[in-house]
Design a protein around this motif. Structure first.
Motif, PDB file in Angstrom:
ATOM      1  N   SER A 193     -10.208  -4.032   5.433  1.00 45.67           N
ATOM      2  CA  SER A 193      -9.570  -5.121   4.709  1.00 45.67           C
ATOM      3  C   SER A 193      -9.118  -6.206   5.684  1.00 45.67           C
ATOM      4  O   SER A 193      -9.374  -7.394   5.467  1.00 45.67           O
ATOM      5  CB  SER A 193      -8.384  -4.563   3.919  1.00 45.67           C
ATOM      6  OG  SER A 193      -7.871  -5.555   3.080  1.00 45.67           O
ATOM      7  N   TYR A 195      -3.294  -4.134  -7.989  1.00 42.80           N
ATOM      8  CA  TYR A 195      -3.808  -3.111  -7.074  1.00 42.80           C
ATOM      9  C   TYR A 195      -4.657  -2.160  -7.915  1.00 42.80           C
ATOM     10  O   TYR A 195      -4.174  -1.599  -8.892  1.00 42.80           O
ATOM     11  CB  TYR A 195      -2.656  -2.326  -6.440  1.00 42.80           C
ATOM     12  CG  TYR A 195      -3.121  -1.179  -5.564  1.00 42.80           C
ATOM     13  CD1 TYR A 195      -3.291  -1.347  -4.193  1.00 42.80           C
ATOM     14  CD2 TYR A 195      -3.392   0.072  -6.107  1.00 42.80           C
ATOM     15  CE1 TYR A 195      -3.729  -0.309  -3.392  1.00 42.80           C
ATOM     16  CE2 TYR A 195      -3.834   1.118  -5.311  1.00 42.80           C
ATOM     17  CZ  TYR A 195      -4.003   0.921  -3.950  1.00 42.80           C
ATOM     18  OH  TYR A 195      -4.437   1.954  -3.161  1.00 42.80           O
ATOM     19  N   ARG A 229      -5.956  -7.089  -5.147  1.00 42.73           N
ATOM     20  CA  ARG A 229      -6.900  -8.125  -5.544  1.00 42.73           C
ATOM     21  C   ARG A 229      -6.318  -9.498  -5.231  1.00 42.73           C
ATOM     22  O   ARG A 229      -5.119  -9.721  -5.411  1.00 42.73           O
ATOM     23  CB  ARG A 229      -7.212  -8.005  -7.037  1.00 42.73           C
ATOM     24  CG  ARG A 229      -7.686  -6.615  -7.435  1.00 42.73           C
ATOM     25  CD  ARG A 229      -7.935  -6.522  -8.923  1.00 42.73           C
ATOM     26  NE  ARG A 229      -9.173  -7.166  -9.302  1.00 42.73           N
ATOM     27  CZ  ARG A 229     -10.348  -6.539  -9.326  1.00 42.73           C
ATOM     28  NH1 ARG A 229     -10.421  -5.259  -9.015  1.00 42.73           N
ATOM     29  NH2 ARG A 229     -11.430  -7.184  -9.664  1.00 42.73           N
ATOM     30  N   ARG A 276      -9.074   5.676   2.712  1.00 39.06           N
ATOM     31  CA  ARG A 276      -7.969   4.707   2.762  1.00 39.06           C
ATOM     32  C   ARG A 276      -7.843   4.101   4.161  1.00 39.06           C
ATOM     33  O   ARG A 276      -7.607   2.899   4.309  1.00 39.06           O
ATOM     34  CB  ARG A 276      -6.659   5.372   2.369  1.00 39.06           C
ATOM     35  CG  ARG A 276      -6.528   5.560   0.864  1.00 39.06           C
ATOM     36  CD  ARG A 276      -5.156   6.090   0.532  1.00 39.06           C
ATOM     37  NE  ARG A 276      -5.037   6.427  -0.878  1.00 39.06           N
ATOM     38  CZ  ARG A 276      -4.118   7.262  -1.352  1.00 39.06           C
ATOM     39  NH1 ARG A 276      -3.258   7.848  -0.543  1.00 39.06           N
ATOM     40  NH2 ARG A 276      -4.057   7.518  -2.654  1.00 39.06           N
ATOM     41  N   SER A 284     -10.600   1.683   4.474  1.00 41.99           N
ATOM     42  CA  SER A 284     -10.377   0.555   3.575  1.00 41.99           C
ATOM     43  C   SER A 284      -9.381  -0.425   4.189  1.00 41.99           C
ATOM     44  O   SER A 284      -9.581  -1.638   4.162  1.00 41.99           O
ATOM     45  CB  SER A 284      -9.864   1.069   2.233  1.00 41.99           C
ATOM     46  OG  SER A 284      -9.418   0.003   1.444  1.00 41.99           O
ATOM     47  N   ARG A 285      -8.292   0.118   4.765  1.00 30.54           N
ATOM     48  CA  ARG A 285      -7.260  -0.776   5.309  1.00 30.54           C
ATOM     49  C   ARG A 285      -7.736  -1.460   6.585  1.00 30.54           C
ATOM     50  O   ARG A 285      -7.484  -2.649   6.793  1.00 30.54           O
ATOM     51  CB  ARG A 285      -5.967   0.004   5.508  1.00 30.54           C
ATOM     52  CG  ARG A 285      -5.276   0.162   4.165  1.00 30.54           C
ATOM     53  CD  ARG A 285      -4.321   1.304   4.018  1.00 30.54           C
ATOM     54  NE  ARG A 285      -4.224   1.631   2.583  1.00 30.54           N
ATOM     55  CZ  ARG A 285      -3.461   2.573   2.081  1.00 30.54           C
ATOM     56  NH1 ARG A 285      -2.701   3.323   2.859  1.00 30.54           N
ATOM     57  NH2 ARG A 285      -3.453   2.792   0.774  1.00 30.54           N
ATOM     58  N   ARG A 340      -2.355 -11.076  -4.262  1.00 30.22           N
ATOM     59  CA  ARG A 340      -2.071  -9.646  -4.431  1.00 30.22           C
ATOM     60  C   ARG A 340      -1.559  -9.365  -5.845  1.00 30.22           C
ATOM     61  O   ARG A 340      -0.565  -8.672  -6.039  1.00 30.22           O
ATOM     62  CB  ARG A 340      -1.036  -9.188  -3.392  1.00 30.22           C
ATOM     63  CG  ARG A 340      -1.552  -9.320  -1.965  1.00 30.22           C
ATOM     64  CD  ARG A 340      -0.458  -9.181  -0.930  1.00 30.22           C
ATOM     65  NE  ARG A 340       0.035  -7.821  -0.827  1.00 30.22           N
ATOM     66  CZ  ARG A 340      -0.493  -6.885  -0.039  1.00 30.22           C
ATOM     67  NH1 ARG A 340      -1.563  -7.157   0.672  1.00 30.22           N
ATOM     68  NH2 ARG A 340       0.016  -5.699   0.020  1.00 30.22           N
ATOM     69  N   GLU A 385       0.820  -1.216   0.000  1.00 29.77           N
ATOM     70  CA  GLU A 385       0.000   0.000   0.000  1.00 29.77           C
ATOM     71  C   GLU A 385       0.857   1.270   0.000  1.00 29.77           C
ATOM     72  O   GLU A 385       0.492   2.266  -0.608  1.00 29.77           O
ATOM     73  CB  GLU A 385      -0.947   0.025   1.207  1.00 29.77           C
ATOM     74  CG  GLU A 385      -2.186  -0.840   1.061  1.00 29.77           C
ATOM     75  CD  GLU A 385      -1.958  -2.276   1.492  1.00 29.77           C
ATOM     76  OE1 GLU A 385      -0.797  -2.643   1.809  1.00 29.77           O
ATOM     77  OE2 GLU A 385      -2.943  -3.049   1.508  1.00 29.77           O
ATOM     78  N   GLU A 406      -8.964   4.158  -2.740  1.00 29.20           N
ATOM     79  CA  GLU A 406      -8.411   2.811  -2.827  1.00 29.20           C
ATOM     80  C   GLU A 406      -9.487   1.741  -3.006  1.00 29.20           C
ATOM     81  O   GLU A 406     -10.446   1.678  -2.256  1.00 29.20           O
ATOM     82  CB  GLU A 406      -7.613   2.497  -1.551  1.00 29.20           C
ATOM     83  CG  GLU A 406      -7.151   1.059  -1.472  1.00 29.20           C
ATOM     84  CD  GLU A 406      -6.182   0.832  -0.334  1.00 29.20           C
ATOM     85  OE1 GLU A 406      -5.005   1.175  -0.527  1.00 29.20           O
ATOM     86  OE2 GLU A 406      -6.592   0.359   0.733  1.00 29.20           O
ATOM     87  N   ASN A 407      -9.308   0.914  -4.040  1.00 26.60           N
ATOM     88  CA  ASN A 407     -10.100  -0.313  -4.119  1.00 26.60           C
ATOM     89  C   ASN A 407      -9.286  -1.415  -3.449  1.00 26.60           C
ATOM     90  O   ASN A 407      -9.807  -2.167  -2.638  1.00 26.60           O
ATOM     91  CB  ASN A 407     -10.398  -0.646  -5.578  1.00 26.60           C
ATOM     92  CG  ASN A 407     -11.447  -1.733  -5.724  1.00 26.60           C
ATOM     93  OD1 ASN A 407     -11.870  -2.318  -4.739  1.00 26.60           O
ATOM     94  ND2 ASN A 407     -11.852  -2.016  -6.938  1.00 26.60           N
ATOM     95  N   GLY A 408      -7.998  -1.474  -3.770  1.00 28.76           N
ATOM     96  CA  GLY A 408      -7.117  -2.347  -2.995  1.00 28.76           C
ATOM     97  C   GLY A 408      -6.495  -3.476  -3.788  1.00 28.76           C
ATOM     98  O   GLY A 408      -6.719  -3.605  -4.990  1.00 28.76           O
ATOM     99  N   PRO A 412     -10.652  -7.581  -4.226  1.00 30.82           N
ATOM    100  CA  PRO A 412     -10.115  -7.258  -2.910  1.00 30.82           C
ATOM    101  C   PRO A 412     -10.897  -7.967  -1.800  1.00 30.82           C
ATOM    102  O   PRO A 412     -12.057  -8.332  -1.982  1.00 30.82           O
ATOM    103  CB  PRO A 412     -10.302  -5.736  -2.821  1.00 30.82           C
ATOM    104  CG  PRO A 412     -10.383  -5.275  -4.234  1.00 30.82           C
ATOM    105  CD  PRO A 412     -11.064  -6.382  -4.965  1.00 30.82           C
TER     106      PRO A 412
END
Ligand code: NA
Ligand code: NA
Lengths: 314, 178, 425
Positions: free
Chosen positions: A256, A214, A129, A249, A252-253, A211, A94, A125-127, A191
């Motif tokens: 996640s 991204y 995958r 973000r 998102s993190r 991963r 990231e 951010e989608n992040g 993601p």
């Protein structure tokens, strides 16, 4: 004295409101409210209620809708340079993604967009995958052999998986759950947050932390409408999109990690890819870079690689 | 005039049949490839969708010519001949208006569709969205011809009957897809 | 009040006899003008996007499969099979009609086409046997409307795409409610036919029955292929449509040999035209749907319905009554297209399962096909049976009541839908 007109900005999203994009939009709304004294309002539409991301982006270009938060991938047919973000194994983590997107390269891409009728306010951010499937844990690229993998309707993703021996099938997102459930396809890649919120764990056995790509979200604004805004309004939008970005973000993190826990709890068997196998995947994927450099634009790919090399040196 | 429209209709019908058969073939071949050879043609999904759009918007003109589009005729059926003719004129004006909007919108969108390419085939999307030109012009002209016949008093009883809906034509009723 | 603009423009355009597709476009233009965002590109873009869906491709394929089935003699063999099995029972031909309607429902998704095929064969037989013809016509039309509830179903596909709900789930969820509609009809038929003096068909021997079963076997296999194929992931609903069409083509051409190559062009053309009619409507509906969403009309309505939002059953009853009233004047596809974008956000907000609601909504809309004054299936049966519309309407009443009872049973006992669905999936 600041200049603000009463405006309602229609903002559409392909994802649902409980996605971290919801947190970002909320933060952006609060910021706009404060800066404009309540004059700039956001009317938000979720889950593709105003159409898919590509359709919404076209609406922005024709000036019939103000904003969309969209992955870069569906837009490659309009803005080929965005394909650079679809290249497999581009960012390692990231921090790299943030540094590149918020730095000079991100600005270089954003500066291209007005020509296509959209303004990029910020990168959200989608992040990263990751791959889920119903067959076996994917520990090396050879494990993908013969697997029916749903990919986005996007040639770079198609080639990434085809190149590793999978039977890559383009399919719209809305069909994925039932296709997995009925085993018309074996695998999909998204993601963690999407895997969790779309309940793919109900219809999949394995989650492999590959991963392999991204994807950023772009916070796009309609250029035709942008041109009618006062400078203060433009500045407020740009600043608030950044405020939204930081919150988005962060959410998102945090989510996640939580999503990964959720899908483990729900019974998905999770495996990491060993560093040496990850490296073999990266090498295997290099041919995709060569194949698509032309369509993305050689300069774009070279600049990205130079920026990454620079960053990794530090 | 009649012979020309007849020939045009038959050509369009041939295109429609080819599009339907083509999309069925593409999707079917992909099923066979998946089970027979664990492979598939990636472009099929996209092309079948485009065939489908063309079929719909080309077919809309032919079916409009045949009064095949669903309407609610309950109220117009309560009127006498004069009332029916007035409604028919108003309807055709409304249709011409909608066609003008569709044409204009497609025209304005031309640059953004010409610069967007289909993800797999790379086809410029104006080739897909542009079919609306055919639809808006085709339907618009038919409606205009009808309007002129109404205003010049040349409208026939058969046309009025078709406008208020023929509920005895079983072929037409089952062709509504209900 | 955006709702008023929406209703007046849409109903006004439909009242003067404009095709619904254009009424929807006009309504979209009226809404965007009222909202101060008039832009012709909204119309152009949404029209094309409305048809730009791979899932919707299932519609032409199932329509084509239905056309091929009728042309290839599958319908006739299904009716012969039903006669061999249950023709000798009390009220025999009525029982045959319901059983055949259920089997045909699992092959085709079109109520009007199924009704036409059933009525063409069964009405003359029922007339000869001494059955009350308007009542028989009523039964057949009530049987025909089961077609869109049992998969495959064009209605479920249109709803699934408009509401963003899984077609596979909708298909599986429709099976048991569709069968319940059939059982309801059988009960109603046994009650009304009690005092009739009719000739009963002779009971067929087991050898005759076996022959009829073999002859119909290929047709009976089709639902197994479609449903089994979707359920066990052999293909997606769209692919199932194309497989059904190829299967019907093969049977018609090479097994039953009733379909000639020379007929093929006509069959394809008919399917292509029906597709164009349905999809042009779907495409136009996206114009109004985009503006309905944009103008937040569902929010306005859920404001009005606020007192009901905490009571899902009461809310459902209110919605079902409204849909039923709309259904008297509008047929199936237009009702789905007009009401789905308005209702779905409210349904989700109230926490009602979208698949369960979809089944109820489609069933209600199907009933609309046999409610006067506008009911295309009534027109079909009145035309084929040569019975005046007024008498068909009286004949259909007991069966309309039976369907309504089934529907309200499902409203009060959602388990009737959800439990079998959980078991099937
Ligand atoms: Na059916
Ligand atoms: Na009705």
């Amino acid at each position: 004295r600041a200049e603000f007109a009463d405006r309602t900005l229609r903002l559409s999203n392909g994802v649902n409101q409980d996605h971290p994009v919801g947190n970002g939009v909320e933060a952006m709304r609060a910021c706009l409210n404060e800066k404009s004294g309540g004059k700039m309002k956001i009317a938000d539409f979720w889950g593709g209620a105003l159409g898919g991301d590509l359709q919404a982006t076209q609406a922005l270009r024709s000036g019939t809708q103000e904003m969309v938060v969209t992955s870069s991938s569906p837009l490659v047919g309009i803005i080929p340079a965005l394909g650079v973000f679809d290249l497999p194994f581009l960012f390692a983590n990231e921090q790299e993604a943030d540094a590149i997107l918020d730095g000079e390269f991100g600005k270089y891409i954003s500066d291209m967009l007005p020509e296509f009728g959209v303004i990029n306010l910020a990168y959200w951010e989608n992040g990263f995958r990751n791959l889920t499937n119903s067959k076996r844990p994917v520990e090396k690229w050879e494990d993908l052999e013969g697997m029916r993998v749903r990919v986005m309707q996007n040639n770079i993703f198609l080639d990434t998986f085809a190149n590793m021996g999978a039977n890559a099938m383009p399919m719209s997102f809305g069909e994925v759950y039932s296709a997995l459930e009925t085993k018309t396809i074996d695998a999909q890649e998204n993601p963690f947050v999407t895997i969790d919120t779309s309940k793919f764990y109900e219809v999949q056995e394995y989650l492999s932390v590959t991963r392999h790509a991204y994807t950023p979200f772009l916070v796009l604004f309609s250029k035709p409408i942008w041109d009618t805004l006062a400078d203060d309004e433009k500045a407020a939008l740009q600043e608030c999109a950044i405020v939204g970005r930081d919150e988005q973000r962060r959410a998102s993190r945090a989510l996640s990690d939580k999503s990964l826990e959720n899908v483990k709890q729900a019974g998905l068997k999770v495996n990491e890819v060993a560093p040496e196998e990850y490296q073999r995947m990266v090498e295997k994927a290099q041919s995709v870079y060569a194949k698509h450099a032309e369509s993305i634009g050689k300069e774009v790919v070279e600049r990205m690689q130079a920026a990454l090399a620079e960053l990794r040196k530090q | 005039m009649h012979r020309a429209t007849g020939a045009a209709t038959r050509i369009i019908e041939l295109v429609m049949v080819a599009l339907l058969a083509g999309m069925a073939l593409m999707v079917f071949v992909n099923v066979v490839l998946r089970y027979g050879f664990n492979s598939g043609i990636a472009i099929s999904e996209e092309m079948a969708r485009f065939f489908f759009i063309w079929l719909t918007f080309i077919g809309a003109v032919v079916t409009f010519h045949e009064n095949g589009h669903l309407g609610v005729e309950t109220m117009v059926r309560m009127f006498g001949r004069q009332g029916r003719v007035i409604c028919m004129a108003l309807t055709n004006i409304l249709i011409i208006f909608c066609c003008a909007i569709l044409f204009w919108g497609t025209w304005l969108q031309m640059p953004i569709n010409a610069s967007m390419h289909a993800p797999v085939s790379g086809m410029p999307m104006i080739a897909v969205f542009g079919v609306a030109f055919f639809t808006s012009v085709g339907i618009g002209l038919i409606a205009l011809a009808r309007l002129i016949r109404i205003l010049t008093g040349r409208v026939t009883e058969a046309e009025i009957a078709a406008f208020v809906g023929d509920y005895d034509d079983i072929e037409a009723l089952t062709g509504r897809g209900e | 009040m955006t709702i008023i603009v929406f209703l007046v423009s849409l109903l006004g355009a439909m009242a003067i006899g404009a095709p619904i597709a254009f009424a929807l476009m006009f309504c979209g233009v009226a809404l965007m003008t009222y909202m101060g965002i008039f832009n012709t590109q909204i119309v152009a873009q949404n029209m094309i996007e409305g048809a730009n869906s791979f899932i919707l491709l299932a519609i032409p394929f199932f329509i084509l499969a239905g056309e091929l089935m009728n042309a290839g003699g599958l319908s006739k063999r299904i009716i012969d099979f039903a006669i061999a099995m249950v023709g000798h029972r009390r009220g025999g031909l009525g029982v045959v009609a319901v059983i055949a309607a259920l089997i045909m429902a699992s092959l085709s998704g079109s109520a009007a086409a199924d009704t036409a095929a059933l009525a063409a064969i069964l009405i003359p037989m029922m007339r000869t046997a001494g059955y009350d013809v308007p009542r028989s016509a009523g039964l057949i039309s009530a049987g025909g409307i089961i077609a869109p509830v049992i998969p495959p179903s064009v209605a479920f596909i249109v709803f699934g795409v408009a509401a963003n709900v899984s077609i596979t789930q909708l298909f599986l969820a429709g099976i048991v409610p569709g069968l319940m509609m059939g059982i309801g009809l059988l009960i109603a038929w046994q009650i009304v036919v009690r005092r009739d003096n009719v000739a009963v068909l002779p009971k067929q021997s087991w050898a005759e029955r076996r022959r009829a079963t073999t002859r119909a076997g290929w047709a009976l296999l089709m639902p197994v292929i479609i449903l089994g194929g979707i359920r066990f992931g052999i293909f997606t609903p769209t692919e199932a449509g194309v497989v059904a069409a190829v299967y019907a083509l093969f049977i018609g051409l090479f097994v039953y040999r009733e379909l000639k190559f020379s007929q093929l062009y006509g069959v394809l053309l008919r399917a292509a035209k029906t597709t164009a009619v349905v999809l042009f409507l779907v495409a136009s509906a996206l114009v109004s749907a985009w503006l309905i969403t944009s103008a937040n009309i569902p929010g306005e309505i859920s404001g009005i319905l606020k007192p009901l939002m905490g009571h899902p059953t009461l809310l459902l009853i209110a919605i079902m009554v409204v849909v039923f009233i709309v259904g008297t004047a509008l047929d199936l596809t237009p009702t789905i297209l007009i009401m789905t974008p308005v209702l779905m956000p409210i349904i989700r907000q109230a926490g009602i399962d979208p698949v369960y609601f979809g089944v109820l909504f489609i069933m209600n809309n199907c009933i609309g096909l046999i409610t006067p004054p506008v009911g295309v299936v009534l027109n079909v049966v009145s035309g084929v049976a040569r019975v005046p519309m007024g008498r068909v309407i009286i004949g259909v009443l007991p069966f309309l009541l039976a369907h309504s009872i089934v529907m309200f049973l499902l409203v009060f006992f959602p388990q009737l839908v959800t439990v079998p669905l959980a078991w099937l999936r």
